[in-house]
Design a protein around this motif. Sequence first.
Motif, PDB file in Angstrom:
ATOM      1  N   PRO A 228     -16.614  32.383  -8.303  1.00 13.39           N
ATOM      2  CA  PRO A 228     -17.829  31.506  -8.854  1.00 13.39           C
ATOM      3  C   PRO A 228     -17.348  30.619 -10.518  1.00 13.39           C
TER       4      PRO A 228
ATOM      5  N   THR B  95     -21.064  27.602  -7.803  1.00 14.30           N
ATOM      6  CA  THR B  95     -21.916  28.131  -8.781  1.00 14.30           C
ATOM      7  C   THR B  95     -22.545  29.545  -8.260  1.00 14.30           C
ATOM      8  N   ARG B  96     -22.204  29.906  -6.903  1.00 12.97           N
ATOM      9  CA  ARG B  96     -22.569  31.182  -6.348  1.00 12.97           C
ATOM     10  C   ARG B  96     -21.770  31.657  -5.439  1.00 12.97           C
TER      11      ARG B  96
ATOM     12  N   LEU C 282     -21.676  30.909   0.120  1.00 14.84           N
ATOM     13  CA  LEU C 282     -21.437  29.997  -0.990  1.00 14.84           C
ATOM     14  C   LEU C 282     -22.334  28.958  -1.412  1.00 14.84           C
TER      15      LEU C 282
END
Length: 350
Positions: free
Chosen positions: A51, A170-171, A187
Amino acid sequence: EKAEHISYTTATTGTLYRMLPTMARVQADTTHTVSIQPAGSGKVLDILVLPGQAVQQGQALLHYQNHSLHIARLQETQTRTALAATLATQQEASQAYTRGKALAGQTVSVGEMQKRLAALQQAKENVAARQAELAVLKHRFDEEYTSPTEQHATQDETSTLVAPFAGTITRLNTAIAADVDPNLPLLTLSDSQHVWLVSDIAPQEAALLAPTGQQLTTLPDGTATQPLHTVIETIGAVADPTTGLVPVLSRVDNSQGHLRPGMVLNSLLQTTQSQSGLLVPADAVQTVNGQNVVFQTVSDTTIRPTPVETGLEENGQIVILSGLQTGARIVQHGSLALKAMMVLPAMDAE
């Protein structure tokens, strides 16, 4: 002048806006954010990113064992075998029908000819059905298991999730050996070339703002000396029921990569409250005996204190309402020293 480090500025006509101080958080641009889901089901083999990591278009993000791909390959093998068998059957039926036509009316009856024709037609339909099944499987390999976000190995059952564009992870919603399902995003990728600045403010403060107003944001130390200038694009119509605050958003070009989602920065929002007049740096105005003055040059060798009426002061500037003319040359840095030169003799006289 050198001894006092004096520098000059010029009074210019303009409008000064009241600025609202706030905190702005950096948020990924949701219009350029994609959740990456696998095409098949299986298990994660390895994860190649973290991340917050920046990735390039086409970069491999994750490998997983694709059971759905394995089943599709088995179906393809079985269908190719079945197609070969139906092609052989069709060839035999075609030869039988051709021989029957040559002997029709002699040793082959009309009924037998009809049976051979029906067998040939059935064989052709079986071939067409197997070819259609292969076309469907090819489409799955070309479109379902190969896409801007996924590639598959040509031999085994390994699939790779790839970045469809350059951005930032971002994740990450999975782990090695975790189950994979087409309905589960693994993702989240955001285009880091642009981000949002989000400021949460009270509704009464939001009423003072207008879209297209300026926003000045102080960047992290070491990235830039000047504030970041952006334009207010969106002002929330209603307050968040949890916080009671209204979000204010501006979109930022982040091609330099200075900003990352989650950062919190000091920011100023331009309000609709304004005042027009002559604009000068605020540090050029001093107070002498209760009167605001600026030190104006009247010749190359003469500087005199000039009383002025001041108005709105904001962000290092102040409005001069009267006492100066447009284009007047005044002292900026060094005005405090000139004030001291005026005040100290007066104090000595007392």
